[in-house]
Design a protein around this motif. Structure first.
Motif, PDB file in Angstrom:
ATOM      1  N   SER A 140     -58.983 -57.246  17.655  1.00 41.67           N
ATOM      2  CA  SER A 140     -59.078 -55.981  18.392  1.00 41.67           C
ATOM      3  C   SER A 140     -59.834 -56.151  19.713  1.00 41.67           C
ATOM      4  CB  SER A 140     -59.723 -54.898  17.529  1.00 41.67           C
ATOM      5  OG  SER A 140     -60.997 -55.312  17.079  1.00 41.67           O
ATOM      6  N   LYS A 141     -60.850 -57.016  19.746  1.00 43.40           N
ATOM      7  CA  LYS A 141     -61.586 -57.236  20.994  1.00 43.40           C
ATOM      8  C   LYS A 141     -60.676 -57.847  22.055  1.00 43.40           C
ATOM      9  CE  LYS A 141     -65.579 -59.452  23.121  1.00 43.40           C
ATOM     10  NZ  LYS A 141     -64.811 -59.675  24.356  1.00 43.40           N
ATOM     11  N   ASP A 142     -59.822 -58.777  21.652  1.00 39.89           N
ATOM     12  CA  ASP A 142     -58.884 -59.385  22.595  1.00 39.89           C
ATOM     13  C   ASP A 142     -57.912 -58.344  23.144  1.00 39.89           C
ATOM     14  OD1 ASP A 142     -60.098 -61.789  22.081  1.00 39.89           O
ATOM     15  OD2 ASP A 142     -58.456 -62.598  20.875  1.00 39.89           O
ATOM     16  N   ILE A 143     -57.413 -57.484  22.270  1.00 38.71           N
ATOM     17  CA  ILE A 143     -56.480 -56.440  22.701  1.00 38.71           C
ATOM     18  C   ILE A 143     -57.148 -55.567  23.769  1.00 38.71           C
ATOM     19  CG2 ILE A 143     -55.151 -54.416  21.983  1.00 38.71           C
ATOM     20  CD1 ILE A 143     -53.995 -57.008  20.908  1.00 38.71           C
ATOM     21  N   GLU A 144     -58.388 -55.189  23.526  1.00 37.34           N
ATOM     22  CA  GLU A 144     -59.111 -54.353  24.487  1.00 37.34           C
ATOM     23  C   GLU A 144     -59.369 -55.109  25.788  1.00 37.34           C
ATOM     24  OE1 GLU A 144     -60.372 -51.254  26.388  1.00 37.34           O
ATOM     25  OE2 GLU A 144     -59.408 -51.181  24.427  1.00 37.34           O
ATOM     26  N   ASP A 145     -59.674 -56.404  25.701  1.00 36.03           N
ATOM     27  CA  ASP A 145     -59.892 -57.206  26.904  1.00 36.03           C
ATOM     28  C   ASP A 145     -58.608 -57.285  27.748  1.00 36.03           C
ATOM     29  OD1 ASP A 145     -62.527 -57.661  26.255  1.00 36.03           O
ATOM     30  OD2 ASP A 145     -62.186 -59.686  25.474  1.00 36.03           O
ATOM     31  N   ILE A 146     -57.468 -57.432  27.087  1.00 34.64           N
ATOM     32  CA  ILE A 146     -56.185 -57.479  27.804  1.00 34.64           C
ATOM     33  C   ILE A 146     -55.909 -56.132  28.458  1.00 34.64           C
ATOM     34  CG2 ILE A 146     -53.682 -57.777  27.553  1.00 34.64           C
ATOM     35  CD1 ILE A 146     -54.382 -59.688  25.145  1.00 34.64           C
ATOM     36  N   ARG A 147     -56.164 -55.044  27.738  1.00 35.62           N
ATOM     37  CA  ARG A 147     -55.973 -53.707  28.321  1.00 35.62           C
ATOM     38  C   ARG A 147     -56.832 -53.517  29.566  1.00 35.62           C
ATOM     39  NH1 ARG A 147     -56.516 -50.824  22.532  1.00 35.62           N
ATOM     40  NH2 ARG A 147     -54.311 -50.768  21.913  1.00 35.62           N
TER      41      ARG A 147
END
Length: 199
Positions: free
Chosen positions: A66-73
């Motif tokens: 989930s942290k990676d998803i937020e970083d990409i966003r």
């Protein structure tokens, strides 16, 4: 690597800044459940980003963090502002892939597609990213050949170790990481692809 940020910017319709994005997936059928297991990016200064997630071998299902998803966003939002833009090679596919894990490109974002550009430039030539980069930027495809050979070795090792790797997998680039957790072959390949897209 590439041309300078100044040279690269001049080719992209006066954008002050831009980001190339690419995905690696467990297959090409998003509507049948294939999903991304890696995302790579490269900005107009040449800075690269890479996120990769484990894939459950028996099901071929990635487990995104989930942290990676937020970083990409966050990164996408940064390049969705006026004067900025995002570049893909085959935008339609990558947008579907990103949406499948909850990553959307904000409305109004300038989006460029090097695949479409290549059709406009010469409709009779090969439109794959690697042949285009080899023809116009003199970038070799040895990273792809290295990865494919590595996947073959990893598949043999998975069989020896009893790791259940389905034979029907269309895109098997996740297999080395499933066999050797510290493996970085895919990262080198994926980062090179976004560099190609930026050029």
């Amino acid at each position: 690597m590439a041309k300078s940020a100044k040279e690269t910017k001049s080719k992209n319709k006066g954008l002050k800044s831009f980001l190339a994005l690419d995905t690696e997936t467990t297959g090409l059928n998003i509507h049948l459940g294939d999903r991304p297991f890696a995302v790579s990016a490269c900005d107009d200064t040449g800075k690269t980003y890479f996120w990769e997630w484990p894939v459950a071998p028996a099901t071929c299902k990635p487990i995104p963090f989930s942290k990676d998803i937020e970083d990409i966003r966050k990164l996408i939002r940064k390049y969705s502002k006026e004067g900025s833009g995002i570049i893909f090679h085959n935008t339609k596919f990558d947008l579907k892939v990103l949406a499948s894990i909850g990553i959307e490109i904000p409305n109004g974002t300038v989006v460029e597609d090097t695949l479409v550009m290549s059709h406009v430039l010469d409709s009779n030539e090969a439109h794959g990213l690697k042949p285009l980069a080899k023809k116009y930027c003199k970038i070799d495809t040895d990273d792809e050949e290295t990865l494919k050979e590595h996947v073959r070795k990893a598949r043999r090792e998975a069989t020896r170790l009893g790791i259940p790797i389905p034979e029907s997998v269309e895109t098997s680039y996740w297999i080395p990481k499933a066999v050797w957790p510290e493996d970085t072959t895919l990262k080198r390949y994926a980062v090179q692809d976004v560099r190609r897209t930026v050029l």
